[in-house]
Design an enzyme around this catalytic site. Structure first.
Site, PDB file in Angstrom:
ATOM      1  N   HIS A  77      91.893  59.252  61.226  1.00 51.82           N
ATOM      2  CA  HIS A  77      92.927  59.848  60.725  1.00 51.82           C
ATOM      3  C   HIS A  77      92.602  60.320  59.373  1.00 51.82           C
ATOM      4  O   HIS A  77      91.849  59.566  58.553  1.00 51.82           O
ATOM      5  CB  HIS A  77      94.115  59.541  60.799  1.00 51.82           C
ATOM      6  CG  HIS A  77      95.264  60.122  60.476  1.00 51.82           C
ATOM      7  ND1 HIS A  77      95.764  60.161  59.150  1.00 51.82           N
ATOM      8  CD2 HIS A  77      96.215  61.033  61.216  1.00 51.82           C
ATOM      9  CE1 HIS A  77      96.842  61.088  59.366  1.00 51.82           C
ATOM     10  NE2 HIS A  77      97.288  61.532  60.487  1.00 51.82           N
ATOM     11  N   LYS A 117     102.667  56.426  61.815  1.00 46.53           N
ATOM     12  CA  LYS A 117     102.388  56.197  60.163  1.00 46.53           C
ATOM     13  C   LYS A 117     103.005  54.902  59.826  1.00 46.53           C
ATOM     14  O   LYS A 117     103.085  54.057  60.741  1.00 46.53           O
ATOM     15  CB  LYS A 117     102.580  57.297  59.450  1.00 46.53           C
ATOM     16  CG  LYS A 117     101.861  58.457  59.893  1.00 46.53           C
ATOM     17  CD  LYS A 117     101.606  59.723  58.870  1.00 46.53           C
ATOM     18  CE  LYS A 117     101.092  60.885  59.817  1.00 46.53           C
ATOM     19  NZ  LYS A 117     100.691  62.042  58.575  1.00 46.53           N
ATOM     20  N   GLU A 165      92.970  68.197  62.811  1.00 49.83           N
ATOM     21  CA  GLU A 165      94.090  68.081  62.097  1.00 49.83           C
ATOM     22  C   GLU A 165      93.686  68.628  60.760  1.00 49.83           C
ATOM     23  O   GLU A 165      93.131  67.907  59.743  1.00 49.83           O
ATOM     24  CB  GLU A 165      94.672  66.645  61.889  1.00 49.83           C
ATOM     25  CG  GLU A 165      95.213  66.022  63.113  1.00 49.83           C
ATOM     26  CD  GLU A 165      96.093  64.881  63.233  1.00 49.83           C
ATOM     27  OE1 GLU A 165      97.363  64.987  63.281  1.00 49.83           O
ATOM     28  OE2 GLU A 165      95.630  63.864  62.284  1.00 49.83           O
ATOM     29  N   ASN A 182     102.437  60.045  66.013  1.00 45.68           N
ATOM     30  CA  ASN A 182     101.737  59.073  65.037  1.00 45.68           C
ATOM     31  C   ASN A 182     102.873  58.564  63.796  1.00 45.68           C
ATOM     32  O   ASN A 182     103.106  59.548  63.263  1.00 45.68           O
ATOM     33  CB  ASN A 182     100.791  59.676  64.392  1.00 45.68           C
ATOM     34  CG  ASN A 182      99.955  59.091  63.370  1.00 45.68           C
ATOM     35  OD1 ASN A 182     100.151  57.908  63.165  1.00 45.68           O
ATOM     36  ND2 ASN A 182      99.159  59.554  62.395  1.00 45.68           N
ATOM     37  N   GLY A 192     101.711  66.894  56.774  1.00 46.26           N
ATOM     38  CA  GLY A 192     102.953  66.450  56.280  1.00 46.26           C
ATOM     39  C   GLY A 192     103.387  67.382  55.271  1.00 46.26           C
ATOM     40  O   GLY A 192     104.067  67.051  54.377  1.00 46.26           O
ATOM     41  N   GLY A 206     103.258  63.916  63.459  1.00 44.24           N
ATOM     42  CA  GLY A 206     103.648  62.940  62.338  1.00 44.24           C
ATOM     43  C   GLY A 206     105.230  62.728  62.414  1.00 44.24           C
ATOM     44  O   GLY A 206     106.060  62.526  63.152  1.00 44.24           O
ATOM     45  N   GLY A 207     105.595  63.518  61.181  1.00 43.35           N
ATOM     46  CA  GLY A 207     107.151  63.678  60.931  1.00 43.35           C
ATOM     47  C   GLY A 207     107.812  63.841  61.975  1.00 43.35           C
ATOM     48  O   GLY A 207     108.922  63.183  62.168  1.00 43.35           O
ATOM     49  N   SER A 244     102.029  69.309  60.768  1.00 38.55           N
ATOM     50  CA  SER A 244     103.101  69.929  60.802  1.00 38.55           C
ATOM     51  C   SER A 244     103.683  70.538  62.191  1.00 38.55           C
ATOM     52  O   SER A 244     104.248  71.625  62.053  1.00 38.55           O
ATOM     53  CB  SER A 244     103.267  70.977  59.671  1.00 38.55           C
ATOM     54  OG  SER A 244     103.066  70.225  58.285  1.00 38.55           O
ATOM     55  N   GLU A 258      94.456  60.243  56.804  1.00 40.73           N
ATOM     56  CA  GLU A 258      94.902  59.382  55.647  1.00 40.73           C
ATOM     57  C   GLU A 258      94.033  58.118  55.833  1.00 40.73           C
ATOM     58  O   GLU A 258      93.602  57.471  54.800  1.00 40.73           O
ATOM     59  CB  GLU A 258      96.201  59.097  56.052  1.00 40.73           C
ATOM     60  CG  GLU A 258      97.204  60.121  55.778  1.00 40.73           C
ATOM     61  CD  GLU A 258      98.533  60.295  56.383  1.00 40.73           C
ATOM     62  OE1 GLU A 258      98.727  59.320  57.292  1.00 40.73           O
ATOM     63  OE2 GLU A 258      98.957  61.481  56.812  1.00 40.73           O
TER      64      GLU A 258
HETATM   65  P1  PGA Z   1     102.680  65.605  60.329  1.00 43.44           P
HETATM   66  O1  PGA Z   1     101.359  64.721  60.363  1.00 43.44           O
HETATM   67  O2  PGA Z   1     102.812  66.241  61.678  1.00 43.44           O
HETATM   68  O3  PGA Z   1     103.549  65.038  59.715  1.00 43.44           O
HETATM   69  O4  PGA Z   1     102.008  66.796  59.620  1.00 43.44           O
HETATM   70  C1  PGA Z   1     100.456  64.820  61.724  1.00 43.44           C
HETATM   71  C2  PGA Z   1      99.558  63.637  61.628  1.00 43.44           C
HETATM   72  O5  PGA Z   1      98.934  63.076  60.640  1.00 43.44           O
HETATM   73  O6  PGA Z   1      98.993  63.233  62.667  1.00 43.44           O
END
Ligand code: PGA
Length: 255
Positions: free
Chosen positions: A98, A13, A170, A11, A176, A237-238, A216, A100
């Site tokens: 998600h 973002k 999640e 993802n 994050g 994500g990251g 994470s 966010e």
């Molecule tokens: P992250 O994000 O791996 O940066 O924690 C995961 C996500 O929001 O799907």
């Protein structure tokens, strides 16, 4: 879908425009050879989807999706994209709910349910994202929150359509933040979700649905997470923005 192969989603973002996408895809393809025993799906920014697909042409194993869609198929919704448009552009999976979207943009459980239904109606696979906030975990409300988000998120689907979803657990406090749920804690919630799917679909159907963990996820913790019985993959994500890291994650879990 051949399900319960390890499933990895990247993802992105609001990162990687078309130029950065081209560079990423070239580097990732060099690090990650095609593998039939796992599913890899990228969720670039919508504006970078075409560039992703053009650069990855010839790599049918690298699937793509969008991070969000509107529930209507067309109309006066400035800035929005529909599931039909996503399908036309080559998306096969779409994230819905998600954290966010829920907590920054205010998507309600019913908005999420409408999106899930619109995605399924287009023949695409919805990835329903659920997860509790830290204060809800501290208050002992994980079960209630996750159960509500799963049940409401799937509430506008026919039973036949429920068989073709992916669920991403999640926990909001792990996204994050560098703070990952332990494999044990995550697996406990995955078992709860599996139980809800068994109620809806019976044992056989529920066992085929990937329930993936996000929050994470990194090369250093993916192996342990994936070893848990009910964790079928990861939404990243990251670490999915770094070709070598995401390739390492996608190559883990040789079941
Ligand atoms: P992250 O994000 O791996 O940066 O924690 C995961 C996500 O929001 O799907």
């Amino acid at each position: 879908m051949t399900l319960r192969k390890p499933f990895f989603g990247g993802n992105w973002k609001m990162h990687h425009g078309p130029s950065a996408t081209r560079t990423f895809v070239r580097e990732f393809m060099a690090e990650y050879p095609p593998r039939e025993d796992r599913t890899v799906v990228f969720f670039p920014a919508a504006i970078s989807l075409a560039e992703f697909r053009a650069t990855a042409a010839g790599r049918a194993d690298l699937l793509t999706g969008l991070q969000d869609v509107h529930w209507e198929s067309a109309g006066a919704f400035t800035g929005s994209i529909s599931a039909a448009m996503a399908r036309d552009a080559g998306a096969s999976f779409i994230l819905a709910g998600h954290s966010e979207r829920r907590h920054v943009f205010g998507d309600s459980d019913d908005d999420v349910a409408r999106k899930v239904a619109a995605i399924a109606a287009e023949g695409l696979v919805p990835i329903l994202c659920v997860g509790e906030k830290l204060e809800q975990r501290d208050a002992g409300d994980v079960e209630t929150v996750v159960e509500r988000q799963v049940q409401e998120g799937l509430s506008r689907l026919e039973p036949g359509q429920i068989a073709d979803v992916v669920i991403a657990y999640e926990p909001v406090w792990a996204i994050g933040t560098g703070r990952t749920a332990s494999a044990e804690d995550a697996d406990e919630v995955h078992r709860l979700i599996r139980g809800l799917l068994i109620e809806a679909l019976g044992e056989g159907g529920a066992r085929r649905i990937p329930i993936i963990y996000g929050g994470s996820v990194k090369p250093g913790n993916i192996d342990e997470l994936l070893a848990a019985p009910d964790i079928d993959g990861a939404l990243v994500g990251g670490a999915s923005l770094v070709p070598a890291d995401f390739a390492r994650i996608c190559l883990s879990g040789q079941r």
